[in-house]
Structure formats: structure tokens, C-alpha cells
Design a protein around this motif. Sequence first.
Motif, PDB file in Angstrom:
ATOM      1  N   ALA A 252      58.521  68.804  32.119  1.00  0.00           N
ATOM      2  CA  ALA A 252      58.999  67.845  31.103  1.00  0.00           C
ATOM      3  C   ALA A 252      58.639  66.414  31.511  1.00  0.00           C
ATOM      4  O   ALA A 252      58.182  65.617  30.681  1.00  0.00           O
ATOM      5  N   LEU A 253      58.836  66.109  32.792  1.00  0.00           N
ATOM      6  CA  LEU A 253      58.517  64.747  33.262  1.00  0.00           C
ATOM      7  C   LEU A 253      57.005  64.506  33.264  1.00  0.00           C
ATOM      8  O   LEU A 253      56.533  63.431  32.894  1.00  0.00           O
ATOM      9  N   ALA A 254      56.251  65.534  33.675  1.00  0.00           N
ATOM     10  CA  ALA A 254      54.788  65.392  33.709  1.00  0.00           C
ATOM     11  C   ALA A 254      54.273  65.101  32.297  1.00  0.00           C
ATOM     12  O   ALA A 254      53.411  64.237  32.106  1.00  0.00           O
ATOM     13  N   LYS A 255      54.837  65.789  31.324  1.00  0.00           N
ATOM     14  CA  LYS A 255      54.421  65.589  29.929  1.00  0.00           C
ATOM     15  C   LYS A 255      54.753  64.156  29.490  1.00  0.00           C
ATOM     16  O   LYS A 255      53.921  63.457  28.922  1.00  0.00           O
ATOM     17  N   GLU A 256      55.978  63.748  29.809  1.00  0.00           N
ATOM     18  CA  GLU A 256      56.443  62.416  29.405  1.00  0.00           C
ATOM     19  C   GLU A 256      55.586  61.308  30.027  1.00  0.00           C
ATOM     20  O   GLU A 256      55.276  60.303  29.398  1.00  0.00           O
ATOM     21  N   LEU A 257      55.210  61.514  31.292  1.00  0.00           N
ATOM     22  CA  LEU A 257      54.488  60.457  32.018  1.00  0.00           C
ATOM     23  C   LEU A 257      52.968  60.655  32.015  1.00  0.00           C
ATOM     24  O   LEU A 257      52.241  59.844  32.581  1.00  0.00           O
ATOM     25  N   GLY A 258      52.512  61.753  31.432  1.00  0.00           N
ATOM     26  CA  GLY A 258      51.077  62.051  31.450  1.00  0.00           C
ATOM     27  C   GLY A 258      50.571  62.309  32.873  1.00  0.00           C
ATOM     28  O   GLY A 258      49.450  61.947  33.220  1.00  0.00           O
ATOM     29  N   PHE A 259      51.404  62.959  33.688  1.00  0.00           N
ATOM     30  CA  PHE A 259      51.069  63.229  35.092  1.00  0.00           C
ATOM     31  C   PHE A 259      50.283  64.550  35.173  1.00  0.00           C
ATOM     32  O   PHE A 259      50.763  65.587  34.695  1.00  0.00           O
ATOM     33  N   LYS A 260      49.127  64.507  35.768  1.00  0.00           N
ATOM     34  CA  LYS A 260      48.234  65.681  35.670  1.00  0.00           C
ATOM     35  C   LYS A 260      48.205  66.553  36.933  1.00  0.00           C
ATOM     36  O   LYS A 260      47.741  67.676  36.903  1.00  0.00           O
ATOM     37  N   LYS A 261      48.708  66.028  38.077  1.00  0.00           N
ATOM     38  CA  LYS A 261      48.575  66.820  39.313  1.00  0.00           C
ATOM     39  C   LYS A 261      49.655  67.915  39.385  1.00  0.00           C
ATOM     40  O   LYS A 261      50.721  67.772  38.783  1.00  0.00           O
ATOM     41  N   PRO A 262      49.427  68.968  40.174  1.00  0.00           N
ATOM     42  CA  PRO A 262      50.463  70.001  40.326  1.00  0.00           C
ATOM     43  C   PRO A 262      51.517  69.561  41.344  1.00  0.00           C
ATOM     44  O   PRO A 262      51.258  68.650  42.142  1.00  0.00           O
ATOM     45  N   PRO A 263      52.696  70.206  41.343  1.00  0.00           N
ATOM     46  CA  PRO A 263      53.686  69.879  42.386  1.00  0.00           C
ATOM     47  C   PRO A 263      53.275  70.470  43.734  1.00  0.00           C
ATOM     48  O   PRO A 263      52.381  71.312  43.793  1.00  0.00           O
ATOM     49  N   ILE A 264      53.947  70.036  44.794  1.00  0.00           N
ATOM     50  CA  ILE A 264      53.792  70.695  46.104  1.00  0.00           C
ATOM     51  C   ILE A 264      54.914  71.727  46.174  1.00  0.00           C
ATOM     52  O   ILE A 264      56.066  71.389  45.882  1.00  0.00           O
ATOM     53  N   TYR A 265      54.601  72.954  46.547  1.00  0.00           N
ATOM     54  CA  TYR A 265      55.666  73.954  46.693  1.00  0.00           C
ATOM     55  C   TYR A 265      56.066  74.042  48.171  1.00  0.00           C
ATOM     56  O   TYR A 265      55.247  74.387  49.013  1.00  0.00           O
ATOM     57  N   ALA A 266      57.308  73.667  48.481  1.00  0.00           N
ATOM     58  CA  ALA A 266      57.795  73.630  49.868  1.00  0.00           C
ATOM     59  C   ALA A 266      58.852  74.727  50.049  1.00  0.00           C
ATOM     60  O   ALA A 266      59.378  75.243  49.061  1.00  0.00           O
ATOM     61  N   PRO A 267      59.183  75.100  51.308  1.00  0.00           N
ATOM     62  CA  PRO A 267      60.168  76.179  51.509  1.00  0.00           C
ATOM     63  C   PRO A 267      61.534  75.838  50.908  1.00  0.00           C
ATOM     64  O   PRO A 267      61.971  74.687  50.940  1.00  0.00           O
ATOM     65  N   PHE A 268      62.179  76.842  50.369  1.00  0.00           N
ATOM     66  CA  PHE A 268      63.521  76.730  49.791  1.00  0.00           C
ATOM     67  C   PHE A 268      64.522  76.271  50.848  1.00  0.00           C
ATOM     68  O   PHE A 268      64.432  76.708  51.993  1.00  0.00           O
ATOM     69  N   LYS A 269      65.459  75.364  50.463  1.00  0.00           N
ATOM     70  CA  LYS A 269      66.438  74.874  51.445  1.00  0.00           C
ATOM     71  C   LYS A 269      67.707  75.726  51.386  1.00  0.00           C
ATOM     72  O   LYS A 269      68.297  75.854  50.306  1.00  0.00           O
ATOM     73  N   SER A 270      68.134  76.271  52.541  1.00  0.00           N
ATOM     74  CA  SER A 270      69.357  77.086  52.502  1.00  0.00           C
ATOM     75  C   SER A 270      70.558  76.169  52.279  1.00  0.00           C
ATOM     76  O   SER A 270      70.531  74.995  52.628  1.00  0.00           O
ATOM     77  N   GLY A 271      71.603  76.726  51.686  1.00  0.00           N
ATOM     78  CA  GLY A 271      72.787  75.925  51.353  1.00  0.00           C
ATOM     79  C   GLY A 271      72.727  75.447  49.914  1.00  0.00           C
ATOM     80  O   GLY A 271      73.724  75.095  49.309  1.00  0.00           O
ATOM     81  N   GLU A 272      71.528  75.439  49.357  1.00  0.00           N
ATOM     82  CA  GLU A 272      71.340  75.065  47.956  1.00  0.00           C
ATOM     83  C   GLU A 272      71.626  76.301  47.103  1.00  0.00           C
ATOM     84  O   GLU A 272      71.153  77.405  47.407  1.00  0.00           O
TER      85      GLU A 272
END
Length: 306
Positions: A252-272
Motif C-alpha cells: 500500500a505504501l509502495a503504491k502511494e509513494l511510487g516506490f519500486k524496490k522490493p523489501p528486505i526479508y529479515a528473520p522473524f523476531k520472537s516475542g512478536e
Amino acid sequence: MKIIVTGGAGFIGSHVVDAYIKKGHQVVTIDNLSTGFRRNLNRRAKFYKADIRNLKAVLKIFQKEKPTVVNHHAAIAEVVKSLKNPLPTYEVNILGTANVLLAFSQYGRGKNRRFIFSSTGGAVYGDPEKIPVTENTPLKPISPYGLSKVLGEEVIKFYSRIYDFDYVIFRYPNVYGPRQNPKGEAGVVAIFHGLMRVGKRPAIFGDGTKTRDYCHVEDVVRANVIGLRRGRNEILNIGWGKKISDQMIFDALAKELGFKKPPIYAPFKSGEVYRIAIRAEKAKRVIGWKPRITLSEGIRKYSNSF
Ligand code: NAD
């Protein structure tokens, strides 16, 4: 009405202060500026720079101000921080809350004395079996932050019973909107937006399927305004009852801002918490609150505020 707002220099608390002042109330803010900012302070509110862990300081302020309502937003509101070093979170969110309650019990004045509290639907239920959660879903926090809010709620119920004032506890979803700190740990919308604006790729912790329920801060503030008069000793979920994944926020934010790059996928944080959605039918029934600002509207509003 004289209202003390704790955490009134922070993201949500400062919007609550603004709304109360707009309604003509006399507002006093207490904040230690640990994660809040002077620039968020409303000039028409009296400000005390104080730490709620300091009982003497809190008692002195309450003795002077004699509020009818306390709206308690001051807290350490970071899950990962609470996992790494839980004691400060317990001290502020449980003992600090007890200090504020003690002072209010002693010096609160007026017929309609009430205590409004910002709990968290995103952390008190842990990873529930069934979603969306209702207020009756068992409380099984998986982080010290979540536990601190569960215990904070219990302390409030105790003081309300013994000292005879009303309370309203709101269990918020993920709240987003202007003034949210993009450098904080929470606040996916602010963090992603802050990075995308300067062309940087945000990190998604996990594969993007982790879900949260999101409400725009204006909807949350409206609950706090209604809560000044309605809801007597109630615990009320706030939310849409919808699961919104990290990937959906990114897209949604990428669309709004016209951001074309992909996200970085990092390890899931425990406790979340991995999966949550928060049903707020009770808030609708008891105080007539329901959310109004959809995620796409809210994200547009947020982007336009820069
Ligand atoms: P925030 O960090 O912007 O605001 C917290 C405020 O409390 C800050 O201004 C900070 O300086 C102040 N504070 C912290 N410790 C203090 C202390 N010891 N004494 C006095 N002041 C102190 O965070 P926020 O997102 O605005 O959260 C406000 C409240 O809402 C918190 O209680 C939080 O747990 C709750 N909440 C927030 C969300 C969310 O998505 N932002 C979700 C659920 C619940």
C-alpha cells in the motif's frame, strides 16, 4: 473538565491532548520526554516534565492540579526492548501506572472521576487460537510488554474498586498516523514510510505474512473523547477486526509513494505476535465507537501529512 494526560508528548497522547483542548477541557501533560518530543506538546496544555516512576513528583503534580480525569498514555511501548531488558518496562508500565493511580486516588476531584488507559490488543492476547479476538479471549501475552499491560489493567481495576472511580480500558490495535516516530521499534507504517521516502528498502521481519490490525490515530483519539463520558468500568477492544499483513502495508505504501524496490526479508523476531485481528463490536455496543478511516484512506492521509 481538568484532565491529566500522561505521555502527552508522545505519538497518540499528543493527539489526545489536542482533541481534549479542542473540546474546551483544561489539560495538563506529564511526560519525561524519553520517547516523546517537545514539538508534540500543545501550547495550551500545562506541561510537567516528570517521570511517572517518581512517586513524590507525581503526587506533587496531582496535589496541585486535582484532576477529574486521568488519561494514561505514558509507557515503554516496545516489544523487543522489553524482551532484551524487561525491568524498565515493568517499572514504567506497572509501577508507574500504580503511582499515577495512587496520586489520582488521593487527589482526584469531582463527581465523575475516571481513569482512561491505553492497553494493547496487539500484545495482551499473545498468539490467540481464534481471531478476531474479543475481550473474552484469554490473556496470554508472549512478551514482557504484553504482560506489563495485563498487569497494568489489573492495578487499575484494583484502585478503581478500592477508591471508587470509574475506568475505561482501551485495547488498541497497531495505531498509525502523524507524529509516529519512524525511528521507534513499533509503527510499521511510519518506519516503512520513513525509509521509502528516502529511497531505502524497509525490512520485513519474516516472510510478510505476519498480520496486525491497524487503526488511524484519529479513530483512536475519538474513542478517548467518547471515553470521557461513556463506558463505566469497561474493557474495550479497538480495531477493525481485520488481519493486515506486513506485505499489505508495504504494498500500500509502495503504491502511494511510487516506490519500486522490493523489501528486505529479515528473520522473524520472537516475542512478536504472529497473527492478530481485534474485534471491536463491544465498543460499538457500549460507547457507540467504530472505526471510520480505512487503511487506504489512512495511508493516503499519512503520506499527505508530509
Ligand atoms: P510513544 O512512545 O510515542 O508515547 C509514550 C510517551 O510516554 C512518550 O512521550 C514518552 O516520553 C512518555 N513516557 C515514557 N516513559 C515515561 C515515564 N517513565 N514517565 C513519563 N513519561 C513517560 O508511544 P505511543 O505509540 O504514543 O503509545 C502511547 C500508549 O499507547 C502507550 O501506553 C502504548 O503502550 C499504547 N499503545 C500504543 C500502540 C501503538 O500502536 N502505537 C498500540 C497499543 C497500545
